[in-house]
Design a protein around this motif. Sequence first.
Motif, short mmCIF file in Angstrom:
data_model
loop_
_atom_site.label_atom_id
_atom_site.label_comp_id
_atom_site.label_asym_id
_atom_site.label_seq_id
_atom_site.Cartn_x
_atom_site.Cartn_y
_atom_site.Cartn_z
N LYS A 83 -11.11 -5.93 -20.54
CA LYS A 83 -10.67 -7.25 -20.99
C LYS A 83 -9.23 -7.57 -20.63
O LYS A 83 -8.60 -8.41 -21.24
N ALA A 84 -8.68 -6.88 -19.63
CA ALA A 84 -7.31 -7.14 -19.17
C ALA A 84 -7.22 -6.78 -17.69
O ALA A 84 -8.10 -6.11 -17.15
N LYS A 85 -6.16 -7.21 -17.06
CA LYS A 85 -5.95 -6.89 -15.65
C LYS A 85 -5.82 -5.38 -15.49
O LYS A 85 -5.20 -4.70 -16.30
N LEU A 86 -6.40 -4.85 -14.43
CA LEU A 86 -6.42 -3.42 -14.17
C LEU A 86 -5.23 -3.02 -13.29
O LEU A 86 -5.09 -3.53 -12.17
N SER A 87 -4.39 -2.15 -13.81
CA SER A 87 -3.29 -1.64 -13.01
C SER A 87 -3.85 -0.79 -11.87
O SER A 87 -4.72 0.05 -12.07
N VAL A 88 -3.34 -0.99 -10.68
CA VAL A 88 -3.76 -0.22 -9.52
C VAL A 88 -3.53 1.28 -9.78
O VAL A 88 -4.27 2.12 -9.30
N ALA A 89 -2.52 1.62 -10.58
CA ALA A 89 -2.21 3.01 -10.89
C ALA A 89 -3.33 3.70 -11.67
O ALA A 89 -3.42 4.93 -11.67
N MET A 90 -4.20 2.94 -12.34
CA MET A 90 -5.32 3.52 -13.09
C MET A 90 -6.48 3.93 -12.18
O MET A 90 -7.36 4.67 -12.59
N VAL A 91 -6.48 3.45 -10.96
CA VAL A 91 -7.55 3.75 -10.01
C VAL A 91 -7.23 5.08 -9.34
O VAL A 91 -6.20 5.23 -8.69
N GLU A 92 -8.12 6.06 -9.52
CA GLU A 92 -7.88 7.40 -8.98
C GLU A 92 -8.34 7.55 -7.53
O GLU A 92 -7.79 8.35 -6.79
N ARG A 93 -9.36 6.80 -7.16
CA ARG A 93 -9.91 6.94 -5.82
C ARG A 93 -10.59 5.64 -5.42
O ARG A 93 -11.15 4.94 -6.25
N THR A 94 -10.55 5.35 -4.12
CA THR A 94 -11.30 4.21 -3.58
C THR A 94 -12.11 4.68 -2.40
O THR A 94 -11.71 5.60 -1.68
N ASP A 95 -13.28 4.09 -2.23
CA ASP A 95 -14.13 4.37 -1.08
C ASP A 95 -14.65 3.06 -0.54
O ASP A 95 -14.98 2.15 -1.31
N MET A 96 -14.75 2.97 0.77
CA MET A 96 -15.33 1.80 1.40
C MET A 96 -16.85 1.87 1.29
O MET A 96 -17.45 2.93 1.50
N VAL A 97 -17.45 0.77 0.93
CA VAL A 97 -18.90 0.64 0.89
C VAL A 97 -19.24 -0.49 1.85
O VAL A 97 -18.60 -1.53 1.82
N PHE A 98 -20.21 -0.25 2.71
CA PHE A 98 -20.50 -1.27 3.70
C PHE A 98 -22.00 -1.52 3.80
O PHE A 98 -22.82 -0.68 3.42
N LYS A 99 -22.33 -2.67 4.30
CA LYS A 99 -23.72 -3.04 4.52
C LYS A 99 -24.13 -2.57 5.90
O LYS A 99 -23.54 -2.96 6.90
N SER A 100 -25.14 -1.71 5.95
CA SER A 100 -25.59 -1.17 7.23
C SER A 100 -26.43 -2.21 7.97
O SER A 100 -26.80 -3.24 7.43
N ARG A 101 -26.76 -1.89 9.20
CA ARG A 101 -27.54 -2.82 10.01
C ARG A 101 -28.94 -3.06 9.44
O ARG A 101 -29.52 -4.11 9.66
N ASN A 102 -29.46 -2.08 8.71
CA ASN A 102 -30.80 -2.28 8.13
C ASN A 102 -30.74 -2.99 6.77
O ASN A 102 -31.75 -3.17 6.12
N GLY A 103 -29.53 -3.38 6.35
CA GLY A 103 -29.38 -4.17 5.13
C GLY A 103 -29.14 -3.36 3.87
O GLY A 103 -29.00 -3.95 2.81
N SER A 104 -29.08 -2.05 3.96
CA SER A 104 -28.81 -1.24 2.76
C SER A 104 -27.31 -1.01 2.62
O SER A 104 -26.55 -1.09 3.60
N TRP A 105 -26.87 -0.71 1.41
CA TRP A 105 -25.46 -0.46 1.16
C TRP A 105 -25.20 1.04 1.21
O TRP A 105 -25.95 1.83 0.64
N GLU A 106 -24.16 1.44 1.91
CA GLU A 106 -23.84 2.85 2.10
C GLU A 106 -22.35 3.07 1.93
O GLU A 106 -21.55 2.17 2.20
N MET A 107 -21.98 4.28 1.52
CA MET A 107 -20.56 4.63 1.45
C MET A 107 -20.11 5.11 2.81
O MET A 107 -20.85 5.80 3.50
N ALA A 108 -18.91 4.72 3.20
CA ALA A 108 -18.36 5.13 4.49
C ALA A 108 -17.94 6.59 4.46
O ALA A 108 -17.64 7.15 3.46
#
Length: 108
Positions: A83-108
């Motif tokens: 219920k409040a803005k999220l400080s970037v410092a609270m995020v421990e890790r980020t991963d790219m998720v992309f839409k593949s050519r067959n239309g499914s979502w996958e992690m990079a």
Amino acid sequence: MIYHLATLPDWERALNSGFYTPSNWPEIRQISCFFELERLPEIASQFDLQHKELILLQMSERKVTLPQEQTADEQGNKYLLLKAKLSVAMVERTDMVFKSRNGSWEMA
């Protein structure tokens, strides 16, 4: 862990400002998170098709000290609403998720 999917433009804006909010923040004033990584494809499929890349934000429950509310949908899937803005410092890790050519979502 707590997970949230962000659009690439929203995350880039957060990196510049230090705080993350989704683009619809003015209307909803909350950040919807989920607990089960297995739900990633289902959650990603709810995004507009114009988004081909998403960013998976990963946060430790003990690090997220924002006002929050736990809720569940009809199937019993649990969500955490921040219920409040999220400080970037609270995020421990980020991963790219992309839409593949067959239309499914996958992690990079």
